[in-house]
Motif scaffolding. Structure first.
Motif, short mmCIF file in Angstrom:
data_model
loop_
_atom_site.label_atom_id
_atom_site.label_comp_id
_atom_site.label_asym_id
_atom_site.label_seq_id
_atom_site.Cartn_x
_atom_site.Cartn_y
_atom_site.Cartn_z
N ILE A 189 -9.12 7.28 3.74
CA ILE A 189 -8.41 6.36 2.84
C ILE A 189 -9.21 5.05 2.71
O ILE A 189 -9.39 4.52 1.63
CB ILE A 189 -6.98 6.08 3.38
N LEU A 222 -8.89 2.82 -0.94
CA LEU A 222 -7.47 2.87 -1.31
C LEU A 222 -6.66 1.98 -0.37
O LEU A 222 -7.00 1.81 0.79
CB LEU A 222 -6.95 4.31 -1.21
N ARG A 223 -5.59 1.44 -0.90
CA ARG A 223 -4.71 0.62 -0.06
C ARG A 223 -3.27 1.09 -0.29
O ARG A 223 -2.67 0.82 -1.33
CB ARG A 223 -4.85 -0.86 -0.47
N PRO A 224 -2.71 1.85 0.64
CA PRO A 224 -1.33 2.32 0.46
C PRO A 224 -0.32 1.16 0.51
O PRO A 224 -0.63 0.10 1.07
CB PRO A 224 -1.12 3.27 1.64
N VAL A 236 -0.01 2.79 7.17
CA VAL A 236 -0.25 4.12 7.73
C VAL A 236 -0.81 3.94 9.14
O VAL A 236 -1.72 3.14 9.35
CB VAL A 236 -1.18 5.00 6.86
N THR A 278 -4.92 13.56 4.59
CA THR A 278 -5.23 12.29 3.92
C THR A 278 -4.36 12.14 2.68
O THR A 278 -3.75 11.08 2.45
CB THR A 278 -6.72 12.25 3.50
N TYR A 303 -1.37 9.41 2.26
CA TYR A 303 -1.51 8.38 1.23
C TYR A 303 -0.33 8.39 0.26
O TYR A 303 0.24 7.33 -0.04
CB TYR A 303 -2.84 8.55 0.47
N THR A 327 2.73 5.58 -0.43
CA THR A 327 2.55 4.84 -1.69
C THR A 327 3.66 5.10 -2.71
O THR A 327 3.85 4.31 -3.63
CB THR A 327 1.16 5.20 -2.28
#
Ligand SMILES: [Zn+2]
Length: 313
Positions: A155, A160-162, A166, A298, A302, A306
């Motif tokens: 991630i 990416l930034r949920p 996490v 993953t 994610y 999200t």
């Protein structure tokens, strides 16, 4: 001098066979034995013993706790044949394993990516970091520890930034009695209602087939089914439902606190060939399958971190 009880049985399944290892010592104690020898809990043997934990029955506290050792399938069958012929078998047993009552300090290994807009809500992805000493523990449970850590690292690599946090937790002391997850569920009691879901992989990281959802919520089932549709290219879309809390292993202690659980499903008919034996080495793992498990973990981590709402309970 005294008598041993030897447990030699036909393999039906792991749950059926493991009862001899777990309960065999106490039952042998009641018969006045000085030790128990247990046919290894495996459907297949390369002439190596498979180890594991046992529990002594509290009702037999007045009796001495006798030693119990695994023997190979080959030796268990040899004992069976000799006994059937009426041969008097002599065994001498030398063991060093013991619990000396002085527990050492150990810790769970935790890493996380803080959520962008809902940082106090958490998606937990877990594996166990310890293993039995006889093998390398690559399959049980190195593969799971690897993908639980790797999901976060992928991630991050993808930039990416949920929305939710996490958190990867690699449990300590699982084999000896789930110490890490039990402590976690107590120490984090104030945030348990903010844990959206707890994920675990406990039956191997072979080619993934999908997920088992450990809950009953219809909306949650729909959401998970929808997420799994994105796994079509790798044929990992299967959603199984098992709301029996005992079906989970580590995360059972979180599910008791009402947290939904998810387990990774892989075809694990080979699992008990290597389980808790010297055969559990890196050779059991396959890099392509491990990559596929990482990809599934993953993506699911994610998405669950999200989507607008937490997975309903
Ligand atoms: Zn194990």
């Amino acid at each position: 001098m005294g008598k041993f009880v030897v447990y030699n049985y036909d393999w039906i399944s792991f749950p059926d066979a493991v009862k001899y290892r777990k309960l065999g010592a106490s039952l042998a104690e009641q018969l006045g034995a000085i030790g128990a020898l247990i046919r290894s809990v495996t459907p297949f043997s390369g002439d190596v013993p498979h180890t594991g934990c046992l529990s002594y029955d509290n009702n037999t506290n007045s009796l001495p706790k006798i030693p119990s050792a695994s023997i190979t399938v080959e030796d268990a069958e040899l004992f069976g044949r000799l006994a059937a012929r009426g041969v008097n078998i002599t065994v001498s047993l030398s063991m060093e394993a013991r619990i000396d009552g002085s527990d050492g300090m150990s810790r769970n290994t935790v890493s996380e990516i803080t959520g962008s807009t809902k940082p106090d809500e958490i998606v937990l992805v877990t594996g166990q970091l310890d293993s039995w000493d006889v093998g390398q523990g690559a399959m049980d449970n190195g593969g799971a520890a690897f993908i639980a850590w790797r999901a976060l690292s992928v991630i991050k690599k993808l930039g990416l930034r949920p929305k939710r946090t996490v958190r990867s937790v690699l449990w300590t002391g699982e084999e000896m009695g789930y110490y890490g997850v039990k402590q976690y569920s107590q120490k984090h009691i104030n945030e348990l209602n903010k844990i959206s879901v707890a994920m675990e992989s406990v039956s191997g990281t072979f080619k993934p087939t999908g997920l088992t959802y450990r809950g009953q919520n219809t909306t949650a089932k729909c959401i998970l089914n929808e997420i799994l549709q994105s796994m079509k290219p790798i044929n990992a879309t299967q959603l199984l439902i098992d709301d029996n809390i005992d079906g989970a292993l580590d995360i059972r202690y979180l599910m008791e606190k009402d947290i939904p659980g998810l387990s990774l499903d892989t075809p694990n008919d080979q699992y008990y060939r290597y389980h808790h034996s010297i055969g559990d080495t890196m050779q059991v793992l396959n890099t392509r399958e491990l990559d596929l498990c990482t990809a599934v973990w993953t993506a699911i981590v994610y998405v669950l971190a999200t989507i607008d709402d937490q997975l309903p309970r």
